[in-house]
Design an enzyme around this catalytic site. Structure first.
Site, PDB file in Angstrom:
ATOM      1  N   ASP A 140      52.769  42.023  41.737  1.00 50.53           N
ATOM      2  CA  ASP A 140      51.486  42.490  40.862  1.00 50.53           C
ATOM      3  C   ASP A 140      51.488  43.459  39.421  1.00 50.53           C
ATOM      4  O   ASP A 140      51.969  44.487  39.799  1.00 50.53           O
ATOM      5  CB  ASP A 140      49.906  42.707  41.528  1.00 50.53           C
TER       6      ASP A 140
HETATM    7  C1  NOJ Z   1      46.387  42.281  38.019  1.00 51.09           C
HETATM    8  C2  NOJ Z   1      45.936  40.941  38.342  1.00 51.09           C
HETATM    9  O1  NOJ Z   1      45.976  41.364  39.973  1.00 51.09           O
HETATM   10  C3  NOJ Z   1      46.745  39.294  38.631  1.00 51.09           C
HETATM   11  O2  NOJ Z   1      45.987  38.616  38.916  1.00 51.09           O
HETATM   12  C4  NOJ Z   1      47.481  39.218  37.143  1.00 51.09           C
HETATM   13  O3  NOJ Z   1      47.798  38.415  37.195  1.00 51.09           O
HETATM   14  C5  NOJ Z   1      48.326  39.991  36.462  1.00 51.09           C
HETATM   15  N1  NOJ Z   1      47.249  41.936  36.450  1.00 51.09           N
HETATM   16  C6  NOJ Z   1      48.394  40.262  35.132  1.00 51.09           C
HETATM   17  O4  NOJ Z   1      47.543  40.373  34.315  1.00 51.09           O
END
Ligand code: NOJ
Length: 703
Positions: A265
């Site tokens: 993430d």
């Molecule tokens: C952080 C989030 O937790 C995740 O779900 C998301 O896909 C990513 N950012 C990318 O934007």
């Protein structure tokens, strides 16, 4: 037919320098930095949010193929011409914004979710996006957590069905087709268990609960062929999910045979330093890579440190090769080597079609849950003067919900328009946003529809609450309006279960509309005026008070289950134990009766048939969600008091009856046993055919 074996990739791998290999593991956020030389030198494997990033997020222009094709052209100038994969959060639709995922789950109709995901894929791919960071498969038992809006609620069975459908919707049978995306099952795993509902916080989940509740949706996504997995932010059981070799490698790849790639993430590789398991970025990168994280989302720790770690012997080239291989395998399987560009003509043709809008309307309608309807006040029939009042009265994009960066204000059917379009001729409306106006009109109205709830930014990532009450001022709004003595219908828009104990008692009817998307206004109009009827059911338990959470239907019995006299039982002294509304609950504009349960035999050998008769006892047609629950009475480990094992949506005319039948197999009763293995244990079971998780007709069988 394209050859998807790894021979093509292995050949390519043989030609890559270490720098180019590490470049493939690096995902860049062009919002922060767009260095085209970086792409040309092969230092970028993927761009995130690429379509909107350079044009100003939230702008209504040019999320489109020109930009992605331009950037891809630069990648094609790199030495080995390895295409970029453009990733974006296409969570519940692209330009056609569907209901938020939690609402989608409330429709209990995985087929509809699959069709919506397929439209999202068609639209996003027309802009050059090839990879979505969806579906989110985190089981959520605590609605304080803002991201409850993004998932399928609390149940692993429903969550697993939705997982497979969403993956198939996004990817289709062949993710190389130009109108398909690579899906990403996230956030692996246990992210919904964050303590206190605080996003990013730590979680503790026992091994049996992890295996039986939190992992199944991910396993289902893998079985459906999901191309990628995202590791979670949280520290689960003292191991950050982005550093968890056991879960990312032994379970995901070893046990389930996942052969796609894992992306971290956002900066979660670098965050291993804050978790306190790495001293510096180099250590963080090597821990994550070793655990099984192939691509580093934006922290750039891989790009900056892995080459040095190879030189010092801390990271092996073999490990890097494996990660590159997995990434290139998915790029190859996604057809990017054969078709790196998007046909720019598709966008105008394939985005926001009549068909996609119709599906969005149907989905919005089927996701709304009727929670109360005293005196059959809904659908609104003989009222001539109706006041629509409350914070959502002028709602347009507020209906979209969290994560809808590609929705456009001009496309949405506003709440007012949606209601007016469907209302019968001769009905007059007043619309009032504030209490003063509402009081003036309310006195003259025949009926009042209050439209309240939470703004989309009040749920979603990091929008956590310590108090699940309606937003400030809204409870008082209801208090005042009910004093007028007119029939009051309350419609709530929200990304989570809110605590509505008091309001449910006060009003005549309550419809939970979630954040219903682009056609939400029209869908609401149809339900209010009865051209269609509601059929959604709760995919998550509604608590009576915030202090009841975490609360979920499939809990364990405890040694002292609550009884009527209550003393020294597992209970509160200031609240009854049952939730306000149980998982699976929802009303219709008609009523249903359940009768004559039958089992095909008393002992389950391979399979047992459980049937019951369902009758529409009301005056309207309606759709009922018939649910199957079981309880394993004695186990080597404690078992939930109920578990959902099946459901069927059936439509019945007034007076019509149907015998509904479910087949239960031994495999469906398997669980994680005391010795860690998965399987069944002989003994007694209860089984219910039920309208929700707290009632129904019960029978018994043994295994
Ligand atoms: C952080 C989030 O937790 C995740 O779900 C998301 O896909 C990513 N950012 C990318 O934007």
């Amino acid at each position: 037919m394209t050859d998807y074996s790894d021979s093509f990739i292995n050949k390519l791998l043989g030609q890559m320098t270490l720098e180019e290999k590490i470049g493939q593991l690096n995902q860049v956020n062009p919002d922060e930095r767009l260095d085209t030389d970086f792409i040309r030198l092969g230092k970028t494997g993927s761009l995130i949010n690429a379509s909107g990033a350079l044009t100003g997020q939230g702008s209504s222009e040019s999320v489109g193929p020109e930009l992605t094709n331009y950037l891809q052209q630069i990648a094609m100038e790199s030495r080995l011409k390895i295409p970029l994969i453009f990733g974006r959060d296409v969570i519940h639709g692209y330009r056609t914004v569907f209901p938020i995922p939690l609402a989608q789950a409330a429709a209990f109709n995985p087929e509809l979710a699959r069709n919506a995901a397929s439209i999202a894929a068609q639209e996003a791919s027309a802009s050059g996006i090839k990879w979505t960071f969806a579906p989110m498969l985190d089981i959520a038992r605590d609605p304080r957590w803002g991201r409850v809006a993004e998932g399928n609620g609390e149940d692993p069975y429903l969550g697993s069905l939705m997982a497979a459908s969403l993956v198939m919707g996004f990817q289709g049978d062949d993710m190389a087709l130009p109108n398909k995306l690579v899906a990403c099952a996230k956030h692996y795993v246990g992210y919904g268990s964050a303590e206190g509902g605080r996003d990013y916080d730590n979680g503790e989940i026992s091994e049996p609960t992890l295996r039986d509740v939190y992992l199944p949706p991910f396993e289902s996504a893998v079985r459906a062929g999901v191309g990628t997995i995202m590791s979670a932010f949280l520290d689960l059981n003292s191991v950050p999910a982005t550093a968890n070799h056991h879960l990312l490698t032994d379970v995901l790849r070893g046990e389930w045979g996942f052969d796609g790639f894992v992306v971290s993430d956002w900066e979660s590789v670098g965050e291993l330093i804050y978790h306190g398991v790495a001293e510096n970025r180099a250590e963080a990168a090597s821990i994550a890579l070793h655990a099984g994280v192939d691509m580093d989302m934006v922290s750039q720790a891989y790009l900056d440190t892995l080459a040095t770690s190879v030189q010092s012997g801390k990271v092996s080239v073999k490990e890097i090769d494996e990660a590159v291989l997995r990434i290139l395998r998915i790029k190859h399987r996604a057809g990017l080597f054969d078709h790196p560009y998007t046909d720019p003509n598709r966008f105008a043709r394939e985005v926001l079609t009549d068909g996609s809008r119709q599906l969005a309307r149907q989905f919005a309608r089927e996701s709304m849950v009727l929670l109360k309807n005293n005196g059959d006040i809904l659908p609104l029939r003989d009222f001539r003067k109706i006041l629509i009042a409350g914070d959502f009265v002028n709602a347009t994009t507020e209906l979209f919900g969290t994560w809808s960066p590609d929705g456009r204000a001009g496309d949405v059917i506003s709440l007012q328009q949606g209601i007016k379009d469907v209302a019968p001729k001769g009905v007059d409306f007043w619309f009032a946003e504030n209490v003063d106006q509402a009081l003036v009109y309310g006195i003259q109205a025949d009926a009042i529809v209050l439209v309240l709830g939470e703004h989309p930014r009040r749920s979603g990532e990091n929008a956590n609450l310590s108090d699940l009450s309606l937003p400030p001022g809204q409870a008082e709004f209801v208090d005042l309006m009910v004093t007028l003595g007119k029939p009051v219908v309350l419609v709530i828009f929200a990304g989570r279960p809110l605590v509505i104990t008091c309001q449910l008692a006060q009003v005549d009817a309550l419809l939970y509309a979630w954040h219903p998307g682009i056609e939400g206004g029209a869908a609401l109009g149809e339900i209010l005026f009865g051209t269609k009827y509601p059929s959604g059911r709760l995919p998550i338990t509604f608590p009576r008070a915030t202090g009841q959470v975490p609360i979920y239907y499939n809990h364990k019995n405890s040694g002292r289950p609550v009884t009527l006299d209550g003393e020294f039982k597992s209970r509160y002294i200031d609240l009854p134990n049952p939730p306000l509304l149980p998982f699976g609950f929802g009303l219709s504009y008609t009523s249903f009766e359940y009768s004559n349960p039958e089992l095909s035999q008393q002992i389950l050998h391979d399979n047992i048939l459980i049937t019951a008769e369902i009758t529409n006892t009301g005056k309207q047609a309606g759709t009922e969600l018939v649910q199957l629950y079981v309880r394993d009475l004695v186990g080597s480990l404690t078992r939930p008091i109920r578990e959902l094992k099946g459901f069927q949506l059936i439509e019945l005319k007034p007076g019509e009856s149907r015998r509904v039948s479910f087949s239960l197999t031994e495999e469906m009763l398997a669980f994680t046993r005391a010795d860690g293995s998965k399987g069944v244990e002989p003994g007694g079971f209860q089984v219910w055919i039920a309208p929700d998780s707290a009632s129904g007709l019960c029978a018994e069988f043994s295994l």
